[in-house]
Write a protein that holds these residues in place. Structure first.
Motif, mmCIF file in Angstrom:
data_model
loop_
_atom_site.group_PDB
_atom_site.id
_atom_site.type_symbol
_atom_site.label_atom_id
_atom_site.label_comp_id
_atom_site.label_asym_id
_atom_site.label_seq_id
_atom_site.Cartn_x
_atom_site.Cartn_y
_atom_site.Cartn_z
ATOM 1 N N VAL A 451 0.849 -1.188 0.000
ATOM 2 C CA VAL A 451 0.000 0.000 0.000
ATOM 3 C C VAL A 451 0.884 1.237 0.000
ATOM 4 O O VAL A 451 1.948 1.252 0.623
ATOM 5 C CB VAL A 451 -0.915 0.000 1.250
ATOM 6 N N GLY A 453 0.821 5.643 0.541
ATOM 7 C CA GLY A 453 0.022 6.748 1.074
ATOM 8 C C GLY A 453 0.894 7.942 1.369
ATOM 9 O O GLY A 453 2.128 7.849 1.390
ATOM 10 N N HIS A 493 -5.555 -4.868 0.236
ATOM 11 C CA HIS A 493 -4.980 -3.629 0.741
ATOM 12 C C HIS A 493 -5.603 -3.329 2.100
ATOM 13 O O HIS A 493 -6.684 -2.755 2.179
ATOM 14 C CB HIS A 493 -5.264 -2.472 -0.218
ATOM 15 N N LEU A 496 -3.265 1.683 6.145
ATOM 16 C CA LEU A 496 -3.647 3.079 5.940
ATOM 17 C C LEU A 496 -2.546 3.972 6.501
ATOM 18 O O LEU A 496 -2.029 3.721 7.592
ATOM 19 C CB LEU A 496 -4.977 3.389 6.642
ATOM 20 N N SER A 499 -2.563 11.085 7.907
ATOM 21 C CA SER A 499 -2.169 12.332 7.252
ATOM 22 C C SER A 499 -1.826 13.452 8.224
ATOM 23 O O SER A 499 -1.188 14.426 7.834
ATOM 24 C CB SER A 499 -3.299 12.807 6.323
ATOM 25 N N THR A 540 -10.127 1.499 3.701
ATOM 26 C CA THR A 540 -8.840 1.988 3.191
ATOM 27 C C THR A 540 -8.956 3.368 2.566
ATOM 28 O O THR A 540 -8.548 3.621 1.440
ATOM 29 C CB THR A 540 -8.266 0.988 2.179
ATOM 30 N N SER A 541 -9.544 4.284 3.303
ATOM 31 C CA SER A 541 -9.559 5.699 2.936
ATOM 32 C C SER A 541 -9.672 6.482 4.231
ATOM 33 O O SER A 541 -9.899 5.917 5.297
ATOM 34 C CB SER A 541 -10.721 6.019 1.987
ATOM 35 N N ARG A 679 -8.777 -0.980 -6.391
ATOM 36 C CA ARG A 679 -8.733 0.306 -5.673
ATOM 37 C C ARG A 679 -9.386 1.372 -6.540
ATOM 38 O O ARG A 679 -9.113 1.468 -7.742
ATOM 39 C CB ARG A 679 -7.290 0.692 -5.383
ATOM 40 N N VAL A 681 -10.058 5.607 -6.533
ATOM 41 C CA VAL A 681 -9.634 6.855 -5.906
ATOM 42 C C VAL A 681 -10.352 8.004 -6.593
ATOM 43 O O VAL A 681 -10.499 8.009 -7.824
ATOM 44 C CB VAL A 681 -8.099 7.035 -6.011
ATOM 45 N N ASP A 715 -0.616 -0.150 -6.210
ATOM 46 C CA ASP A 715 -1.497 0.744 -5.446
ATOM 47 C C ASP A 715 -1.341 2.170 -5.953
ATOM 48 O O ASP A 715 -0.351 2.526 -6.616
ATOM 49 C CB ASP A 715 -1.169 0.686 -3.951
ATOM 50 N N ALA A 717 -2.432 6.443 -4.622
ATOM 51 C CA ALA A 717 -2.913 7.264 -3.503
ATOM 52 C C ALA A 717 -2.841 8.734 -3.879
ATOM 53 O O ALA A 717 -1.989 9.155 -4.675
ATOM 54 C CB ALA A 717 -2.072 7.010 -2.244
#
Length: 739
Positions: A451, A453, A493, A496, A499, A540-541, A679, A681, A715, A717
């Motif tokens: 994954v 991010g 996945h 995470l 942020s 997964t968000s 996935r 997005v 993946d 992101a």
């Protein structure tokens, strides 16, 4: 008659006006027996240094020879300084002799309303006595701890022995403390309007992943959505404006002498002051250099410092700007130790004092907009902690303090968060794509479950299927990571990247593993967060917060410790879920129905077409189980996207409009069958990126345009602000592009 050298007369006249010169030359009262007065050479003057506009200069008088500070105080409210100073000197003479500045001569009242005061030189020297604000951090910590102890244990020793707590409501306390800056639309209210959180004012604000009360409405009081708790308050002697430059300390052989401190500028002294005001003001003045940047602190540092001030936790120290933790501790812990007999009520009063002081600091012109915005956040955090601590005592149900939402302190034209890369008013953009490569590198990990991010400050993080973590700066420089271990992730996945803090969440059977990366290095692994059963999966968000679901409830959680924040019921036979970066928008879906929860607004319910290719007859549909689908929510929650086996749909969450819908081609539908680790997005403009079978496409473009790529993609992101996109291949190649 008093003699003043002609050159000094001219300087005083130019600095203060002829009225001061005339007043000095006319001194003939019994208290003044001087024949000579001259300015000290070299000149020591601090014109306009006081926020009241007072002018200060050093003078030499005789007989008997003496060095004094002459202070010309403006007319109006500051003109009370002379009488207030006398009250402060008389309140506790023993303390005044050691720690205040004496006034050996009566003030001189001028016809224009101004006052000329003659004060002793603090510590007897203008060369070896310095403001605490000019000291280094370690020296400051020594002095401020000593000052706080002196304020409470010495200056207020008698007051504390005889004090009786006063019961006041939170609005009464705050209005009394804020005084003129609040009344009649003062500068405090003006700043609240600049932030768009005052008049009109929402009762609840969102900051750093937390739901907090609006401090401006708490000052007003009486709002039906906010409580007005009553708290016990201790009052006593207070300086009133005790910032670092109002504390002077001598040096002996260049070594600071903390116990010889002196307090100056006593024009706001009160014998019935909130005992927490001086402590809170001193603490916040210590923090000004840390927060007074042109740009805001990075989110993880900002959040850690805010929480460490209002509710200290050792885990916050790792992310706090250097030196700030020791200074906060020197103030808070010293005050708590002195007030230990009063205990919890003191903590509550101090939080209110912090709220009032933080709001006052938003009115100071010498603090940048970034700094004043940070103090507005602090006021919300502090009063939020007050309501949290008084909630159970009142025995009434209150909304939870900890709850995510869109940041209330980053409004267009103000604040210092990065602006969105696209104007949302421009509407839906179907085919936004990577524009310019930022950097690329080999990660060394070949894993189709890895994954990728974005962490704080656009740091980039990869997490392999066993929880091994690798990290890089926005420019591609490596950062400390952590090794993984068995068992592998639950399903596809299932990791995470947070942020707001340098943290990673990894889902394992029946538990969540949270790994933190403090600034000092290394990795911290708190105890795993247990889940009720093996069917409880990671959504997964998100990023500011994260979510899990068990088929019955979707639970939003804190990235620090996995603690639940709120829970939403899942629809029956839930097939997919996604949340915005702060969980202010949550999307959940059954096979043919999508439910969109928007915090503070009515939920949306949408229908979609969905059936498996080559099995779309009515008879076959009845014989086969309902097919799944994929959901995505843009970082801010502006758009929700959905891809089924039949169509692509995008909705705007502001008004619920459908902004895009098209049927999938047969090839797209077939390629989605049995695809592992799918996935989806969504960007801020509503563009969708769809990863299936290692290929990345834009399903919102005609026929689902596939993006050029050299390797199979593992993946994809988006960064928190939607400006960057990261692509990670199954061979370990990491690319970061600008959108």
């Amino acid at each position: 008659m008093l003699h003043i050298p002609p050159e000094d007369v001219e300087f005083i006249r130019d600095s203060c006006g002829p009225e001061v010169v005339d007043g000095l030359l006319g001194l003939d009262g019994e208290g003044y027996r001087w024949s000579e007065l001259c300015l000290r050479r070299p000149l020591w003057t601090v014109p306009g240094s006081s926020y009241t506009g007072a002018v200060l200069m050093a003078v030499l008088v005789a007989p008997s020879p003496r060095q004094l500070v002459m202070k010309v105080v403006p007319a109006g409210a500051p003109g009370r300084e002379a009488s207030v100073h006398a009250e402060a000197l008389d309140a506790v003479p023993e303390f005044a002799k050691l720690h205040l500045v004496g006034r050996p001569y009566q003030p001189l009242d001028l016809p224009d309303g101004r006052t000329v005061m003659f004060q002793e030189v603090a510590g007897g020297s203008l060369a070896d006595v310095v403001p605490v604000g000019s000291l280094g951090r370690d020296e400051q910590s020594q002095v401020i701890g000593t000052v706080v102890r002196g304020l409470l244990a010495e200056w207020n020793a008698t007051a504390l022995r005889t004090a009786t707590p006063v019961q006041v409501t939170v609005p009464e306390f705050l209005r009394r403390e804020l005084g003129d800056v609040w009344r009649e639309g003062g500068s405090l209210q003006a700043f609240g309007r600049d932030l768009d959180i005052f008049d009109p004012s929402p009762p609840w604000l969102y900051s750093d992943g937390m739901r907090l009360p609006n401090p401006y409405l708490l000052v007003k009081g009486g709002h039906p959505a906010l409580p007005d708790p009553t708290v016990p308050v201790l009052r006593g002697l207070g300086h009133g404006d005790l910032h670092l430059d109002n504390v002077l300390v001598p040096k002996s052989e260049k070594v600071v002498q903390p116990h010889a401190y002196r307090l100056i500028d006593l024009c706001t002294f009160s014998e019935r002051a909130d005992l927490g005001r001086d402590v809170a003001t001193l603490l916040l003045s210590v923090l000004v250099p840390h927060v007074n940047h042109r740009n805001e602190l990075p989110p993880d540092q900002r959040h850690a410092l805010l929480r460490f001030v209002v509710d200290p936790d050792v885990s916050h120290r790792a992310d706090i700007v250097p030196g700030a933790a020791a200074q906060v501790t020197a103030v808070r812990n010293t005050a708590r130790q002195v007030m230990r007999d009063w205990g919890d009520p003191w903590d509550l009063q101090f939080l209110l004092s912090l709220t009032a002081a933080a709001l006052r600091f938003t009115t100071y012109s010498g603090i940048s907009e970034a700094g004043r915005t940070w103090f507005a956040r602090l006021a919300a955090h502090a009063c939020g902690e007050v309501l949290a601590r008084t909630r159970e005592k009142e025995g009434t149900a209150r909304p939870p303090v900890r709850e995510p939402g869109r940041d209330s302190f980053t409004v267009p034209g103000f604040g210092h968060a990065d602006p969105a890369p696209h104007d949302r008013s421009a509407g839906f953009v179907p085919n936004q794509g990577p524009k310019r490569p930022e950097w690329q590198r080999e990660t060394g990990v070949r894993d189709d479950r890895t994954v990728v991010g974005f962490g704080p400050d656009h740091t980039v993080v990869s997490v392999d299927s066993e929880g091994g973590i690798r990290r890089w700066t926005v420019s591609g420089e490596p950062l400390p990571g952590a090794g993984g271990h068995a068992p592998r992730q639950q399903l596809g996945h299932q990791s995470l990247v947070a942020s707001l803090t340098h943290s990673v969440v990894v889902a394992r059977p029946k538990e969540l593993e949270i790994v933190h990366f403090p600034q000092r290095g290394g990795a911290l692994r708190p105890p795993p967060v247990p889940l009720r059963n093996g069917d409880h999966f990671l959504v997964t968000s998100g990023g500011d917060v994260f979510a899990t679901h068990d088929g019955n409830y979707l639970t939003v959680r804190n990235c620090q410790d996995g603690a639940p924040i709120e829970a939403l019921p899942c629809p029956p036979s839930m097939a997919a879920s996604a949340v915005s970066i702060d969980a202010s928008v949550v999307a959940m879906a059954r096979s043919r129905e999508v439910y969109i929860h928007r915090r503070g607004r009515e939920p949306l319910r949408k229908t979609v077409a969905n059936s498996i290719p080559h099995a779309r007859s009515r008879i076959m549909r009845l014989a086969l189980p309902d097919p799944g689908l994929q959901l995505a929510v843009s970082p801010s929650g502006s758009h929700v996207g959905c891809v089924t086996f039949e169509e692509v749909v995008v909705w705007s969450t502001d008004d619920g409009r459908e902004v895009y819908r098209r049927k999938l081609t047969d090839r797209e539908a077939r390629e989605a069958l049995g695809a592992k680790w799918v996935r989806l997005v969504c960007t801020e403009t509503g563009t969708l990126f769809w990863l299936r079978r290692g290929r990345l496409s834009v399903p919102t473009a005609a026929s689902g345009t596939q993006l050029p790529q050299f390797e199979t993609c593992a993946d994809v992101a988006l960064s928190r602000d939607g400006r960057l996109i990261a692509l990670l291949s199954t061979e370990g190649r990491l690319e970061v592009w600008e959108l």
